[in-house]
Design a protein around this motif. Structure first.
Motif, PDB file in Angstrom:
ATOM      1  N   ARG A   1       0.813  -1.213   0.000  1.00 23.82           N
ATOM      2  CA  ARG A   1       0.000   0.000   0.000  1.00 23.82           C
ATOM      3  C   ARG A   1       0.846   1.261   0.000  1.00 23.82           C
ATOM      4  NH1 ARG A   1      -4.955  -0.879   4.316  1.00 23.82           N
ATOM      5  NH2 ARG A   1      -5.883  -2.713   3.347  1.00 23.82           N
ATOM      6  N   ALA A   2       2.044   1.184   0.569  1.00 25.31           N
ATOM      7  CA  ALA A   2       2.857   2.383   0.720  1.00 25.31           C
ATOM      8  C   ALA A   2       3.744   2.673  -0.482  1.00 25.31           C
ATOM      9  CB  ALA A   2       3.712   2.287   1.979  1.00 25.31           C
TER      10      ALA A   2
ATOM     11  N   PHE B   1       1.681  -4.606   3.458  1.00 28.73           N
ATOM     12  CA  PHE B   1       2.913  -3.842   3.337  1.00 28.73           C
ATOM     13  C   PHE B   1       4.102  -4.768   3.116  1.00 28.73           C
ATOM     14  CE2 PHE B   1       0.031  -1.557   6.195  1.00 28.73           C
ATOM     15  CZ  PHE B   1      -0.152  -0.396   5.471  1.00 28.73           C
TER      16      PHE B   1
ATOM     17  N   CYS C   1       7.424   0.526   5.565  1.00 27.18           N
ATOM     18  CA  CYS C   1       6.259   0.963   4.791  1.00 27.18           C
ATOM     19  C   CYS C   1       5.002   0.980   5.650  1.00 27.18           C
ATOM     20  CB  CYS C   1       6.070   0.059   3.576  1.00 27.18           C
ATOM     21  SG  CYS C   1       7.150   0.482   2.187  1.00 27.18           S
TER      22      CYS C   1
ATOM     23  N   ASP D   1       2.862   4.416   6.151  1.00 26.80           N
ATOM     24  CA  ASP D   1       1.426   4.527   5.886  1.00 26.80           C
ATOM     25  C   ASP D   1       0.686   5.053   7.114  1.00 26.80           C
ATOM     26  OD1 ASP D   1      -0.875   3.667   3.969  1.00 26.80           O
ATOM     27  OD2 ASP D   1      -1.440   2.799   5.901  1.00 26.80           O
TER      28      ASP D   1
ATOM     29  N   ARG E   1       0.938   8.732   7.341  1.00 29.01           N
ATOM     30  CA  ARG E   1       0.013   9.441   6.443  1.00 29.01           C
ATOM     31  C   ARG E   1      -1.355   9.606   7.078  1.00 29.01           C
ATOM     32  NH1 ARG E   1       1.687   5.887   1.101  1.00 29.01           N
ATOM     33  NH2 ARG E   1       3.780   6.766   0.844  1.00 29.01           N
TER      34      ARG E   1
ATOM     35  N   TYR F   1      -5.093  10.951   4.109  1.00 30.21           N
ATOM     36  CA  TYR F   1      -6.227  10.200   3.594  1.00 30.21           C
ATOM     37  C   TYR F   1      -7.498  10.984   3.885  1.00 30.21           C
ATOM     38  CZ  TYR F   1      -2.925   6.332   3.303  1.00 30.21           C
ATOM     39  OH  TYR F   1      -1.849   5.540   3.006  1.00 30.21           O
TER      40      TYR F   1
END
Length: 208
Positions: A153-154, A167, A172, A176, A179, A185
């Protein structure tokens, strides 16, 4: 997935339900405990402690620290209050990835939505709801990995068949999570009134 629904009419009954569950838990199990303030999350952890052979009286809400660790008959019970976690660095400070990798502790996380991106795919979700003044509904759901994602996903790197379902690395996973904390998001459509009616009613309520 399998779901078990129980009702509790007192703190003692909530502890008994949790203690019975604890006797079926293997080291490495992560429990995500969801519910409003006063729903009975910490009470549930006391029951877990009792069932695992730890001192239930030593369990309290981690008000001033993110985690408490309790020695059990076999292994450790780790009690985490994710409500106070504000960044990926906060989560890393308690050795989250090492804790998951070691797999030798039962981990109970209050306010798991705060670290949703970092939770393992295989876990037990416990949702505690107020039904009446002294009545709680306790829903216990065993979540297992479903269909695996093709890429991290990252960073987009292809995932190994026997690796993490989301991940490619711990780095990663934490990126994520960062974020999420930064607010990168966002909801893809305008928020409507109906979206707001099913959420938590806040951190108020009588302790149970």
């Amino acid at each position: 997935m399998s779901v078990e629904v129980r009702r509790s009419s007192s703190p003692e009954e909530t502890e008994r339900i949790a203690a019975a569950l604890a006797m079926r838990l293997a080291p490495g199990t992560v429990l995500a405990l969801d519910g409003d303030l006063g729903a009975g999350k910490t009470c549930f952890v006391r029951g877990l402690a009792r069932g695992l052979g730890a001192d239930p009286d030593a369990v309290s809400s981690p008000t001033f620290v993110i985690e408490h660790r309790h020695a059990c008959d076999a292994g450790t019970l780790v009690h985490i209050d994710a409500y106070r976690i504000r960044s990926a660095e906060d989560l890393a400070s308690i050795g989250w990835e090492d804790l998951l990798a070691a797999g030798d502790a039962v981990v109970a996380v209050e306010w798991p939505s705060r670290i949703a991106a970092a939770l393992p795919d295989s876990r037990i979700e416990v949702r505690i709801r107020h039904l009446a003044e002294d009545v709680r509904e306790i829903e216990i759901e065993r979540v297992r990995p479903g269909e695996r994602l093709a890429a991290c996903r990252a960073c987009g790197t292809a995932l190994a068949p026997d690796g993490d379902a989301r991940f490619c690395s711990a780095r990663c996973r934490m990126a994520d999570l960062g974020r999420w904390f930064r607010g990168d998001y966002a909801v893809g459509r305008p928020i409507e009134e109906d979206d707001l009616t099913d959420g938590p009613s806040g951190r108020g309520g009588a302790a149970r």
